[in-house]
Motif scaffolding. Sequence first.
Motif, PDB file in Angstrom:
ATOM      1  N   ASP A 497      46.275  15.528  52.130  1.00  0.00           N
ATOM      2  CA  ASP A 497      47.371  15.071  52.988  1.00  0.00           C
ATOM      3  C   ASP A 497      47.246  15.669  54.387  1.00  0.00           C
ATOM      4  OD1 ASP A 497      48.419  13.721  50.840  1.00  0.00           O
ATOM      5  OD2 ASP A 497      50.169  15.000  50.585  1.00  0.00           O
ATOM      6  N   ARG A 498      47.057  16.975  54.438  1.00  0.00           N
ATOM      7  CA  ARG A 498      47.039  17.662  55.723  1.00  0.00           C
ATOM      8  C   ARG A 498      45.785  17.338  56.530  1.00  0.00           C
ATOM      9  NH1 ARG A 498      48.390  23.606  53.876  1.00  0.00           N
ATOM     10  NH2 ARG A 498      47.683  22.801  51.866  1.00  0.00           N
ATOM     11  N   MET A 499      44.675  17.147  55.822  1.00  0.00           N
ATOM     12  CA  MET A 499      43.442  16.764  56.518  1.00  0.00           C
ATOM     13  C   MET A 499      43.570  15.370  57.130  1.00  0.00           C
ATOM     14  SD  MET A 499      40.595  18.241  53.837  1.00  0.00           S
ATOM     15  CE  MET A 499      39.172  17.731  54.808  1.00  0.00           C
ATOM     16  N   ALA A 500      44.158  14.444  56.379  1.00  0.00           N
ATOM     17  CA  ALA A 500      44.325  13.084  56.891  1.00  0.00           C
ATOM     18  C   ALA A 500      45.230  13.065  58.113  1.00  0.00           C
ATOM     19  CB  ALA A 500      44.883  12.176  55.785  1.00  0.00           C
ATOM     20  N   LEU A 501      46.336  13.785  58.036  1.00  0.00           N
ATOM     21  CA  LEU A 501      47.239  13.836  59.180  1.00  0.00           C
ATOM     22  C   LEU A 501      46.566  14.471  60.404  1.00  0.00           C
ATOM     23  CD1 LEU A 501      50.599  14.805  57.447  1.00  0.00           C
ATOM     24  CD2 LEU A 501      50.174  12.748  58.793  1.00  0.00           C
ATOM     25  N   ALA A 502      45.753  15.471  60.171  1.00  0.00           N
ATOM     26  CA  ALA A 502      45.047  16.106  61.287  1.00  0.00           C
ATOM     27  C   ALA A 502      44.105  15.120  61.970  1.00  0.00           C
ATOM     28  CB  ALA A 502      44.274  17.330  60.786  1.00  0.00           C
ATOM     29  N   LEU A 503      43.362  14.355  61.167  1.00  0.00           N
ATOM     30  CA  LEU A 503      42.443  13.373  61.742  1.00  0.00           C
ATOM     31  C   LEU A 503      43.199  12.313  62.521  1.00  0.00           C
ATOM     32  CD1 LEU A 503      39.614  12.564  59.160  1.00  0.00           C
ATOM     33  CD2 LEU A 503      39.345  13.312  61.522  1.00  0.00           C
ATOM     34  N   GLN A 504      44.267  11.790  61.936  1.00  0.00           N
ATOM     35  CA  GLN A 504      45.041  10.759  62.622  1.00  0.00           C
ATOM     36  C   GLN A 504      45.644  11.298  63.916  1.00  0.00           C
ATOM     37  OE1 GLN A 504      47.771   9.543  59.453  1.00  0.00           O
ATOM     38  NE2 GLN A 504      46.627   7.635  59.210  1.00  0.00           N
ATOM     39  N   ALA A 505      46.221  12.486  63.850  1.00  0.00           N
ATOM     40  CA  ALA A 505      46.849  13.059  65.040  1.00  0.00           C
ATOM     41  C   ALA A 505      45.819  13.319  66.137  1.00  0.00           C
ATOM     42  CB  ALA A 505      47.572  14.357  64.675  1.00  0.00           C
ATOM     43  N   ALA A 506      44.636  13.803  65.751  1.00  0.00           N
ATOM     44  CA  ALA A 506      43.597  14.072  66.740  1.00  0.00           C
ATOM     45  C   ALA A 506      43.131  12.793  67.413  1.00  0.00           C
ATOM     46  CB  ALA A 506      42.424  14.787  66.077  1.00  0.00           C
ATOM     47  N   LEU A 507      42.971  11.738  66.649  1.00  0.00           N
ATOM     48  CA  LEU A 507      42.553  10.460  67.224  1.00  0.00           C
ATOM     49  C   LEU A 507      43.617   9.910  68.175  1.00  0.00           C
ATOM     50  CD1 LEU A 507      40.953   8.894  64.032  1.00  0.00           C
ATOM     51  CD2 LEU A 507      39.744   9.429  66.154  1.00  0.00           C
ATOM     52  N   LEU A 508      44.871   9.987  67.762  1.00  0.00           N
ATOM     53  CA  LEU A 508      45.937   9.476  68.632  1.00  0.00           C
ATOM     54  C   LEU A 508      46.071  10.325  69.893  1.00  0.00           C
ATOM     55  CD1 LEU A 508      48.664   8.539  65.981  1.00  0.00           C
ATOM     56  CD2 LEU A 508      47.073   7.015  67.155  1.00  0.00           C
ATOM     57  N   GLN A 509      45.922  11.623  69.766  1.00  0.00           N
ATOM     58  CA  GLN A 509      46.026  12.475  70.948  1.00  0.00           C
ATOM     59  C   GLN A 509      44.946  12.132  71.962  1.00  0.00           C
ATOM     60  OE1 GLN A 509      47.938  14.921  72.375  1.00  0.00           O
ATOM     61  NE2 GLN A 509      49.492  14.318  70.875  1.00  0.00           N
ATOM     62  N   GLN A 510      43.774  11.767  71.473  1.00  0.00           N
ATOM     63  CA  GLN A 510      42.680  11.450  72.380  1.00  0.00           C
ATOM     64  C   GLN A 510      42.777  10.051  72.979  1.00  0.00           C
ATOM     65  OE1 GLN A 510      38.630  12.824  70.803  1.00  0.00           O
ATOM     66  NE2 GLN A 510      39.964  13.111  69.022  1.00  0.00           N
ATOM     67  N   HIS A 511      43.348   9.106  72.224  1.00  0.00           N
ATOM     68  CA  HIS A 511      43.170   7.714  72.603  1.00  0.00           C
ATOM     69  C   HIS A 511      44.452   6.897  72.748  1.00  0.00           C
ATOM     70  CE1 HIS A 511      38.984   8.557  71.847  1.00  0.00           C
ATOM     71  NE2 HIS A 511      39.193   8.789  70.566  1.00  0.00           N
ATOM     72  N   ALA A 512      45.555   7.308  72.164  1.00  0.00           N
ATOM     73  CA  ALA A 512      46.776   6.504  72.210  1.00  0.00           C
ATOM     74  C   ALA A 512      47.625   6.896  73.412  1.00  0.00           C
ATOM     75  CB  ALA A 512      47.569   6.692  70.911  1.00  0.00           C
ATOM     76  N   PRO A 513      48.579   6.035  73.802  1.00  0.00           N
ATOM     77  CA  PRO A 513      49.534   6.425  74.844  1.00  0.00           C
ATOM     78  C   PRO A 513      50.260   7.716  74.473  1.00  0.00           C
ATOM     79  CG  PRO A 513      49.705   4.086  74.365  1.00  0.00           C
ATOM     80  CD  PRO A 513      48.804   4.655  73.329  1.00  0.00           C
ATOM     81  N   HIS A 514      50.602   8.510  75.479  1.00  0.00           N
ATOM     82  CA  HIS A 514      51.218   9.811  75.215  1.00  0.00           C
ATOM     83  C   HIS A 514      52.492   9.686  74.392  1.00  0.00           C
ATOM     84  CE1 HIS A 514      48.399  12.068  77.555  1.00  0.00           C
ATOM     85  NE2 HIS A 514      48.654  11.419  78.682  1.00  0.00           N
ATOM     86  N   ALA A 515      53.303   8.677  74.671  1.00  0.00           N
ATOM     87  CA  ALA A 515      54.562   8.522  73.935  1.00  0.00           C
ATOM     88  C   ALA A 515      54.308   8.400  72.444  1.00  0.00           C
ATOM     89  CB  ALA A 515      55.320   7.297  74.451  1.00  0.00           C
ATOM     90  N   LEU A 516      53.279   7.649  72.088  1.00  0.00           N
ATOM     91  CA  LEU A 516      52.977   7.420  70.684  1.00  0.00           C
ATOM     92  C   LEU A 516      52.352   8.660  70.057  1.00  0.00           C
ATOM     93  CD1 LEU A 516      51.598   4.103  69.320  1.00  0.00           C
ATOM     94  CD2 LEU A 516      50.673   6.249  68.463  1.00  0.00           C
ATOM     95  N   ALA A 517      51.359   9.245  70.732  1.00  0.00           N
ATOM     96  CA  ALA A 517      50.673  10.406  70.176  1.00  0.00           C
ATOM     97  C   ALA A 517      51.621  11.591  70.002  1.00  0.00           C
ATOM     98  CB  ALA A 517      49.504  10.789  71.080  1.00  0.00           C
ATOM     99  N   ASP A 518      52.467  11.832  70.988  1.00  0.00           N
ATOM    100  CA  ASP A 518      53.379  12.968  70.910  1.00  0.00           C
ATOM    101  C   ASP A 518      54.423  12.770  69.823  1.00  0.00           C
ATOM    102  OD1 ASP A 518      51.970  14.123  72.950  1.00  0.00           O
ATOM    103  OD2 ASP A 518      53.457  13.723  74.507  1.00  0.00           O
ATOM    104  N   ALA A 519      54.909  11.528  69.669  1.00  0.00           N
ATOM    105  CA  ALA A 519      55.892  11.257  68.613  1.00  0.00           C
ATOM    106  C   ALA A 519      55.267  11.426  67.236  1.00  0.00           C
ATOM    107  CB  ALA A 519      56.456   9.848  68.779  1.00  0.00           C
ATOM    108  N   PHE A 520      54.005  11.048  67.102  1.00  0.00           N
ATOM    109  CA  PHE A 520      53.327  11.222  65.813  1.00  0.00           C
ATOM    110  C   PHE A 520      53.225  12.703  65.470  1.00  0.00           C
ATOM    111  CE2 PHE A 520      49.750  11.684  62.957  1.00  0.00           C
ATOM    112  CZ  PHE A 520      49.925  10.649  62.064  1.00  0.00           C
ATOM    113  N   CYS A 521      52.777  13.513  66.395  1.00  0.00           N
ATOM    114  CA  CYS A 521      52.654  14.943  66.130  1.00  0.00           C
ATOM    115  C   CYS A 521      54.016  15.573  65.842  1.00  0.00           C
ATOM    116  CB  CYS A 521      51.996  15.637  67.317  1.00  0.00           C
ATOM    117  SG  CYS A 521      50.232  15.276  67.504  1.00  0.00           S
ATOM    118  N   ALA A 522      55.011  15.218  66.641  1.00  0.00           N
ATOM    119  CA  ALA A 522      56.329  15.825  66.489  1.00  0.00           C
ATOM    120  C   ALA A 522      56.969  15.458  65.161  1.00  0.00           C
ATOM    121  CB  ALA A 522      57.231  15.401  67.641  1.00  0.00           C
TER     122      ALA A 522
END
Length: 553
Positions: A497-522
């Motif tokens: 679970d935690r590994m998958a979330l880390a991968l998804q969050a890292a990809l979004l932080q690098q490539h998605a709009p800030h609003a989306l990436a930050d909301a995912f992490c938060a």
Amino acid sequence: MNPGLDRSDTHEVFNVGSELPDGDLYLDDAALVAAVRREGGGWAEAELSRFGRLTGSAGYRELGVLANQHPPELDTHDRFGRRVDRVRFHPAYHELMRTAIEHGLHASPHTDPRPGAHVARAARFYMQSQVEAGHGCPVTMTFASVPALRSTPALAHAWLPRITAPVYDPRNVPDADKAGLTIGMAMTEKQGGSDVRTNTTRAAPAGFATGPGAAYELVGHKYFVSAPMCDAFLVLAQAPGGLSCFLLPRWRPDGTKNPLQLVRLKRKMGNVSNASSETELRGALAWMVGDEGRGVRTILEMVACTRFDCMVGSSAAQRAATALALQHGRERSAFGRRLAEQPLMRNVLADLVLETEASLALTMRLARALDSRGDAHEDALLRLATPLGKYWICKRTAAHAAEAMECIGGSGVMEDGPFPRLYREAPVNAIWEGSGNVQCLDMLRALQKTPAAVDAFFAELAPARGGHALLDRWVDTLKHEFTDLSELEYRARSLVDRMALALQAALLQQHAPHALADAFCASRLDGGGARQYGTLPRGADCAAIVARAMPRS
């Protein structure tokens, strides 16, 4: 009785939803366009947009409805008593299959192996799966059979040109009479399920020759044969030298029916358009694929491809459900405002979008890894992240479908709408090709047998370092987890679970709009434990997240 009251007109229909309008499932999906360009498939954009307009049309969506309203039917015999083992389908199913194969969903990375080929193919499969999921099963297995058959050059030479041909021929005739073939699988037996080493189906040499490419006769029972109308099947059976893989056609070379006899079609809660059967093998002729006694190893390449397609299919299901919920929220009003404008509903809709975009980002990143086979980092990442992504994305889809359906309200559960089919379909990919525990155990095997996979995993996270404090802390905690390997199997789900979330969050932080990436992490990395959809923290830019994913009006 009031003579001025018109009793023939009881009410005006207003403030209700509508069907999705014709659109382009490619260009109307900002996350998909960005992922294709980012992962190396941008050269295919013109063709992807053409395919997006086809799959985004109302007429094409109707094919998916019809294929599920009229499920397959089995004829074991014709009316004269001859054994035929024929599965009959509605024409809508055949049209979906024809489109998929003519557009290369079954073979394009094999026939045109350029950089980004897997990315472009995954994008097409993603759009096609939003229309209908069941027919994707034979398409996926045909696609995945190629690396397994390549292990035996004589079989590859004889079969692959027709397996990879862009020709769909559903006739129940010998494969020699066809220009295009489809391939199914017959692995599972009732006593073992995923534990295929307990299979009891027997394989005996049909002549003096033995080993790869030699003919055998198979006797046994297969409890779950996927897509029994295919022209041939990859089958596991116990040869004298151990569990081995075989290619088993429906017809013998002399034009007679191979005794692969369908007992019944399975009655499944989802995947209704796709036939699945129990089958008796009564001396069925088959040819050994790969080395004798190495059946599991031979089939692993095929399983890796089918698991990847489960990720694509579940990501597509999330997008389809999200689009429907967004469309309804844009059109329906309650308490004086559009649903999509109300803070609580907007929180839910934005959360559904976050899940969908994270699933797509991880899936398309692994498509690039498939395109980069031979690179040490990409191979190690693929080995680890395929079971990880398959487990996480497919398992998340059922709850996602339920939440999206709830956005519609009471009409969401009505059988004349799309959500009952989406909801019944949602758990399928989480179970097929290895259920959740099987994926977690496979991930542990990858950690044990491919130590470089751990380094590849953390190297993949490294570029996102510094993008969000929660992600940095999450990754640091994960690294600490790998210093304590006690009771690892017991803790496997939590770790995955935690590994998958880390991968998804890292990809979004690098490539998605800030609003989306930050909301995912938060919302996913705050350490708050279990949460429902619609619990995004304060400060999330839900309006921007919803607007990005909204279907064309």
